[in-house]
Design a protein around this motif. Structure first.
Motif, mmCIF file in Angstrom:
data_model
loop_
_atom_site.group_PDB
_atom_site.id
_atom_site.type_symbol
_atom_site.label_atom_id
_atom_site.label_comp_id
_atom_site.label_asym_id
_atom_site.label_seq_id
_atom_site.Cartn_x
_atom_site.Cartn_y
_atom_site.Cartn_z
ATOM 1 N N ILE A 69 -11.908 -4.996 4.084
ATOM 2 C CA ILE A 69 -11.195 -4.531 2.889
ATOM 3 C C ILE A 69 -9.823 -5.174 2.797
ATOM 4 O O ILE A 69 -9.400 -5.631 1.730
ATOM 5 N N GLU A 72 -10.368 -9.101 2.094
ATOM 6 C CA GLU A 72 -11.142 -9.546 0.936
ATOM 7 C C GLU A 72 -10.899 -8.740 -0.344
ATOM 8 O O GLU A 72 -10.934 -9.299 -1.432
ATOM 9 N N LEU A 73 -10.676 -7.458 -0.213
ATOM 10 C CA LEU A 73 -10.630 -6.607 -1.402
ATOM 11 C C LEU A 73 -9.219 -6.369 -1.925
ATOM 12 O O LEU A 73 -8.959 -6.514 -3.120
ATOM 13 N N ARG A 80 -8.810 -7.677 -10.919
ATOM 14 C CA ARG A 80 -10.145 -7.160 -11.193
ATOM 15 C C ARG A 80 -10.235 -6.680 -12.638
ATOM 16 O O ARG A 80 -9.212 -6.356 -13.261
ATOM 17 N N MET A 264 -10.724 2.636 1.177
ATOM 18 C CA MET A 264 -9.831 1.514 0.912
ATOM 19 C C MET A 264 -8.428 1.795 1.444
ATOM 20 O O MET A 264 -7.754 0.911 1.991
#
Length: 398
Positions: A69, A72-73, A80, A264
């Motif tokens: 997370i 990459e996130l 987004r 997250m």
């Protein structure tokens, strides 16, 4: 009464059948029910070994997920689809922390509201006490309380026999689990009144420029009215005042909701926060999921269309030794709101939750908590009926 919606009990989770059970617990329901798989007696060594194995495996999996997370996130939050203005990952500097402590928190420029409710249920009468405290670091700004006395609607029967039967049937209907009857409406009303009162006191009674509350400012109970037209009208009017007149607000959730977002959040380091999304989609889900009547739907939709996109949801983490927290703020002040929440939460790093909200809750428990409440109720019952035959009901274990 407003249009009735779905019954939602705080104590119940959605159950989706045998396959959902198997996926959650990694074994079939038939095995769990098989008494041959149950341990006899108390083997502490075997129990502790099982706990260590399960907890260790879960933590190892979470650590791997956290790394993915973070790498990459989190870097992609800003770009987004449908990301609100200001979305992304941010870190609070030590200088900001010191400025907020000295210039806002300890200067009395932030005040918080929190409340509790306690209920005593008997056959003839349910009594609920709602207590709310407003707190700043300069001291208590005020305490407020309300008491609700719930009785069955008076039965108008032609003779005593029919009246007794009607009361028995009415009370029996209240007891059926999963049935949306007067008792479920009562619980929903209590939650709605408490949510309304906390926010109304925050709007009308506090003086500080920054105001802090618990939960979601646009709570489901308020945007639906909890099934009551009067609560819906009062809530929408009060929330409009919050949004228009007091946009410097910060709300922090105390429940383990939004488990995906909290996953997250565990990828955050101490002092970091993220802005995730606006409440626009959540507002739409409330409108679609609740059974309003025509006029109430029109009012609720107008409110959601005007204001839901102006409230954003985010995550912050005050300490690496404490879990992340979900927060809500006005989109125009979200970054500073997150910093205020972190600065207040740093004061108790082992908990990582705003201290003002904890102090407000502790004040409520001291003034309006269960022990004092039950003592007063018991005294009143003793004077009305020395046998206390209705008071001494047995609480089932959960």
């Amino acid at each position: 009464m407003a249009g009735r919606g779905r019954w939602d009990d705080d104590d119940d989770e959605d159950l989706n059948g045998d396959e959902d059970f198997r996926g959650s617990f990694r074994e079939g329901l038939e095995r769990t029910l098989d008494l041959k798989t149950w341990a006899e007696g108390l083997d502490l060594q075997a129990i502790m070994q099982r706990y260590r194995d399960e907890i260790g495996g879960a933590m190892l999996k979470e650590d791997k997920l956290r790394t993915i997370i973070r790498q990459e996130l989190l870097p992609r939050l800003q770009t987004r689809p449908n990301a609100p203005e200001g979305a992304g990952l941010y870190r609070m500097s030590p200088e900001q922390l010191a400025d907020i402590h000295s210039g806002l928190l300890f200067a009395g420029q932030v005040e918080a509201v929190n409340g509790i409710s306690v209920t005593h249920e008997t056959l003839p009468l349910d009594i609920t006490q709602l207590g709310i405290a407003a707190i700043g670091y300069g001291g208590t700004a005020g305490t407020f309380s309300q008491r609700l006395f719930r009785r069955e609607v008076t039965v108008d029967a032609p003779d005593p026999y029919q009246e007794a039967l009607a009361y028995i049937e009415q009370r029996q209907n209240r007891s059926h689990p999963g049935q949306r009857g007067p008792d479920s409406l009562s619980r929903l009303a209590r939650r709605g009144i408490r949510a309304y009162a906390e926010r109304a006191i925050l709007v009308e009674k506090l003086k500080a420029p920054w105001r802090m509350g618990q939960g979601n400012p646009l709570a489901h109970e308020l945007v639906t009215g909890s099934g009551y037209a009067g609560l819906l009208d009062a809530s929408l009017g009060m929330l409009k005042r919050l949004m228009n007149d007091h946009p410097r607000f910060i709300f922090v959730s105390a429940k383990m909701e939004d488990r995906g977002f909290l996953t997250m959040g565990h990828a955050l380091e101490a002092g970091e926060f993220v802005i995730l999304e606006s409440m626009k989609q959540a507002g739409k889900l409330i409108l679609d999921g609740w059974q309003y009547d025509v006029e109430e739907l029109k009012k609720a939709r107008a409110f959601v269309d005007m204001y839901s996109h102006k409230v954003v949801k985010g995550l912050f983490r005050a300490s690496n030794n404490a879990p992340p927290q979900v927060f809500y703020a006005h989109i125009d002040h979200a970054h500073m709101a997150a910093c205020v929440a972190i600065a207040d939460s740093v004061l108790r790093p082992e908990r990582g939750f705003p201290m003002l909200l904890d102090v407000a809750e502790a004040t409520c428990r001291s003034a309006f908590g269960e022990d004092g409440f039950k003592g007063l109720v018991q005294d009143a019952y003793a004077q009305a009926d020395a046998r206390l035959q209705y008071f001494n009901g047995r609480k089932p274990s959960r």
